[in-house]
Design a protein around this motif. Structure first.
Motif, short mmCIF file in Angstrom:
data_model
loop_
_atom_site.label_atom_id
_atom_site.label_comp_id
_atom_site.label_asym_id
_atom_site.label_seq_id
_atom_site.Cartn_x
_atom_site.Cartn_y
_atom_site.Cartn_z
N PRO A 31 0.84 -1.21 0.00
CA PRO A 31 0.00 0.00 0.00
C PRO A 31 0.87 1.25 0.00
O PRO A 31 1.92 1.28 0.66
CB PRO A 31 -0.81 -0.13 1.30
N ALA A 32 0.44 2.24 -0.75
CA ALA A 32 1.24 3.46 -0.87
C ALA A 32 0.35 4.68 -0.81
O ALA A 32 -0.76 4.69 -1.37
CB ALA A 32 2.04 3.45 -2.18
N SER A 33 0.84 5.70 -0.14
CA SER A 33 0.09 6.95 -0.08
C SER A 33 0.05 7.58 -1.47
O SER A 33 1.06 7.64 -2.18
CB SER A 33 0.76 7.91 0.91
N LEU A 34 -1.13 8.02 -1.86
CA LEU A 34 -1.29 8.65 -3.17
C LEU A 34 -0.97 10.13 -3.15
O LEU A 34 -0.64 10.71 -4.18
CB LEU A 34 -2.72 8.45 -3.68
N ARG A 35 -1.12 10.73 -1.97
CA ARG A 35 -0.93 12.17 -1.88
C ARG A 35 -0.84 12.58 -0.40
O ARG A 35 -1.18 11.76 0.48
CB ARG A 35 -2.09 12.91 -2.56
N PRO A 36 -0.47 13.80 -0.11
CA PRO A 36 -0.49 14.25 1.28
C PRO A 36 -1.92 14.28 1.82
O PRO A 36 -2.89 14.39 1.06
CB PRO A 36 0.11 15.66 1.20
N PRO A 37 -2.06 14.20 3.14
CA PRO A 37 -3.41 14.27 3.73
C PRO A 37 -4.10 15.58 3.37
O PRO A 37 -3.46 16.61 3.14
CB PRO A 37 -3.14 14.18 5.24
N VAL A 38 -5.43 15.50 3.33
CA VAL A 38 -6.26 16.67 3.06
C VAL A 38 -7.13 16.94 4.28
O VAL A 38 -7.78 16.03 4.79
CB VAL A 38 -7.15 16.45 1.83
N THR A 39 -7.15 18.16 4.76
CA THR A 39 -7.97 18.53 5.90
C THR A 39 -8.93 19.64 5.50
O THR A 39 -8.51 20.75 5.19
CB THR A 39 -7.11 19.00 7.09
N MET A 40 -10.21 19.29 5.50
CA MET A 40 -11.26 20.27 5.19
C MET A 40 -12.33 20.29 6.28
O MET A 40 -12.97 21.31 6.52
CB MET A 40 -11.90 19.96 3.84
N HIS A 41 -12.54 19.17 6.96
CA HIS A 41 -13.49 19.12 8.07
C HIS A 41 -12.85 19.75 9.30
O HIS A 41 -11.62 19.87 9.40
CB HIS A 41 -13.91 17.68 8.36
N THR A 42 -13.69 20.10 10.26
CA THR A 42 -13.20 20.71 11.50
C THR A 42 -13.41 19.82 12.71
O THR A 42 -13.22 20.26 13.84
CB THR A 42 -13.89 22.07 11.73
N ASP A 43 -13.79 18.56 12.47
CA ASP A 43 -13.92 17.59 13.55
C ASP A 43 -13.73 16.20 12.94
O ASP A 43 -13.51 16.05 11.73
CB ASP A 43 -15.29 17.72 14.24
N THR A 44 -13.84 15.18 13.78
CA THR A 44 -13.62 13.80 13.35
C THR A 44 -14.41 13.45 12.09
O THR A 44 -15.60 13.75 11.98
CB THR A 44 -14.04 12.84 14.47
N VAL A 45 -13.75 12.79 11.15
CA VAL A 45 -14.43 12.24 9.97
C VAL A 45 -14.98 10.87 10.36
O VAL A 45 -14.22 9.97 10.72
CB VAL A 45 -13.48 12.13 8.77
N CYS A 46 -16.31 10.71 10.31
CA CYS A 46 -16.93 9.50 10.85
C CYS A 46 -17.77 8.73 9.84
O CYS A 46 -18.36 7.71 10.19
CB CYS A 46 -17.80 9.86 12.06
N ALA A 47 -17.85 9.18 8.58
CA ALA A 47 -18.62 8.45 7.58
C ALA A 47 -18.05 8.73 6.20
O ALA A 47 -17.66 9.86 5.89
CB ALA A 47 -20.09 8.87 7.62
N LEU A 48 -17.99 7.68 5.38
CA LEU A 48 -17.51 7.78 4.01
C LEU A 48 -18.37 6.91 3.12
O LEU A 48 -18.79 5.83 3.52
CB LEU A 48 -16.05 7.29 3.90
#
Length: 405
Positions: free
Chosen positions: A97-114
């Motif tokens: 497994p390899a990271s495709l890109r740097p992390p993205v932060t747009m939410h302001t709290d825990t991401v709990c659903a995808l």
């Protein structure tokens, strides 16, 4: 397990997580399983090699994982985190497994659903910040945030794309000031210009615990914390209407919902029982069967892809139910034992041959639902001479030794 009365654990438990396992997801090809925990690790397992090795492949993700989702083609994994970030992983080769890109932060709290749209071009992410974000992920190396959907009281921790991908259902986990839960339907046929469809669906008397579209996309089921399940006619998205009276036979909050693959049966589970409903005519749902004898609350359930088996949690065990005739639903064999903590999640592989379970004991167990194939693999891996202890460990102590190799 062609004979589901004798399910067999596949090898040793998949261990390596350092905290409770929150979620399990199978890749669409059914050959790769990903698990995330409350620690800082996601682990990938290549299932064809699971019999005699069972060693997880892991990679650090640097923060607690709140949710994971495979793209429909199984090449990309997206993870949502407690640090509010989203991370994209190339899992075309699960061994690397390899990271495709740097992390993205747009939410302001825990991401709990995808959830991915069925065509894989759009990703919906829900957060405890009470928002849902829509993303263009046609090129997973360059995801683009498109729009923000707001109004989800308590957090947007349940969402579901319709089977055609044109509608997204979202809900808040808390009640509004009017004492109602709210379910929103969004037209996402153009995800860059989402439009709310009609008024929020408010005939839910508690925070919404679960949402599920029927396979034909014409009915939406919503479960709340006040023991009710509400069915909605969403065939006209902007004029969604409740169907009949709520299903209110539960005596406590409903924590899990699942439509059967043919859409004729709805299963609902809570701390009192699992109930099966005939919903071929969703205007007139009929109680079919109540599955009882549980010693704890049912918080997760899943139908097998062929619709003939329902798996439910029961404390530290998994129960399998023969629902090929829902009116005569009955247990399939003995409960599957081995966990030492409460089970929190269950998942069938797309081909229905494998069931995964995970819980508070920080262990993922993989159960072979095709015993005949399992026996063939064991015989091949032991050069047709498995020892008695290997047979008991990899097949079942309930199936007499000597092995039929």
């Amino acid at each position: 397990m062609s004979d589901r009365t004798a399910p067999a654990s596949l090898g040793s438990p998949l261990t390596g997580h350092t905290s409770e396992v929150d979620e399990l997801v199978f890749a669409p090809d059914g050959r790769t399983l990903v698990g995330d925990d409350q620690g800082t690790t996601m682990r990938l397992w290549n299932l064809p090699a699971r019999l005699l090795t069972g060693q997880p492949r892991g990679f650090s993700v640097a923060n607690h994982v709140g949710a994971v989702a495979f793209s429909p083609d199984g090449r990309t994994l997206v993870s949502g985190h407690y640090d509010k970030s989203l991370r994209w992983w190339n899992v075309s080769d699960p061994a690397r497994p390899a990271s495709l890109r740097p992390p993205v932060t747009m939410h302001t709290d825990t991401v709990c659903a995808l959830d991915f749209s069925p065509d894989g071009n759009t990703l919906a992410t829900g957060s405890r910040d009470e928002t849902v974000l829509l993303w263009d992920v046609a090129d997973p190396k360059h995801p683009k945030a498109l729009r923000k959907l707001t109004g989800h009281a308590g957090g947007a921790c349940t969402l579901d794309f319709s089977p055609d991908g044109n509608t997204l259902a979202t809900a808040g986990t808390a009640v509004t000031s009017a004492g109602k839960g709210s379910v929103f339907l969004w037209d996402v046929s153009d995800p860059a210009q989402p439009k709310v469809l009609g008024q929020p669906l408010r005939d839910v008397t508690g925070g919404v615990n679960a949402l599920d579209f029927s396979p034909d996309g014409r009915t939406l089921a919503a479960a709340d914390g006040n023991s009710r399940v509400r069915l909605w006619d969403v065939s006209e998205r902007s004029q969604a209407a409740p169907l009949g009276e709520p299903l209110s036979e539960h005596t406590s909050g409903v924590g899990a919902l699942a439509f059967s693959p043919d859409g004729h049966t709805l299963a609902s589970g809570g701390s009192d029982a699992v109930r099966l409903w005939e919903v071929s005519d969703p205007k007139r749902p009929k109680a079919l069967k109540t599955l009882t004898g549980f010693t704890g609350s049912v918080g997760t359930m899943v139908f097998s892809p062929d619709g003939r088996t329902l798996a439910t949690d029961e404390g530290e065990t998994v129960r399998l139910w023969d629902v090929s005739n829902p009116k005569r639903a009955a247990p399939r064999g003995e409960p599957l034992e081995g966990h030492t903590g409460s089970i929190r999640t269950l998942a069938f592989s797309p081909d229905g041959r494998t069931l995964a379970s995970a819980g508070n004991d920080q262990v993922i167990r993989v159960w072979d639902m095709d015993l005949g194939q399992d026996i063939k693999r064991i015989c091949a891996n032991t050069r047709n001479t498995p020892a008695a202890d290997e047979w008991r460990r990899h097949v079942s102590s309930g199936i007499p030794f000597p092995a039929p190799c």
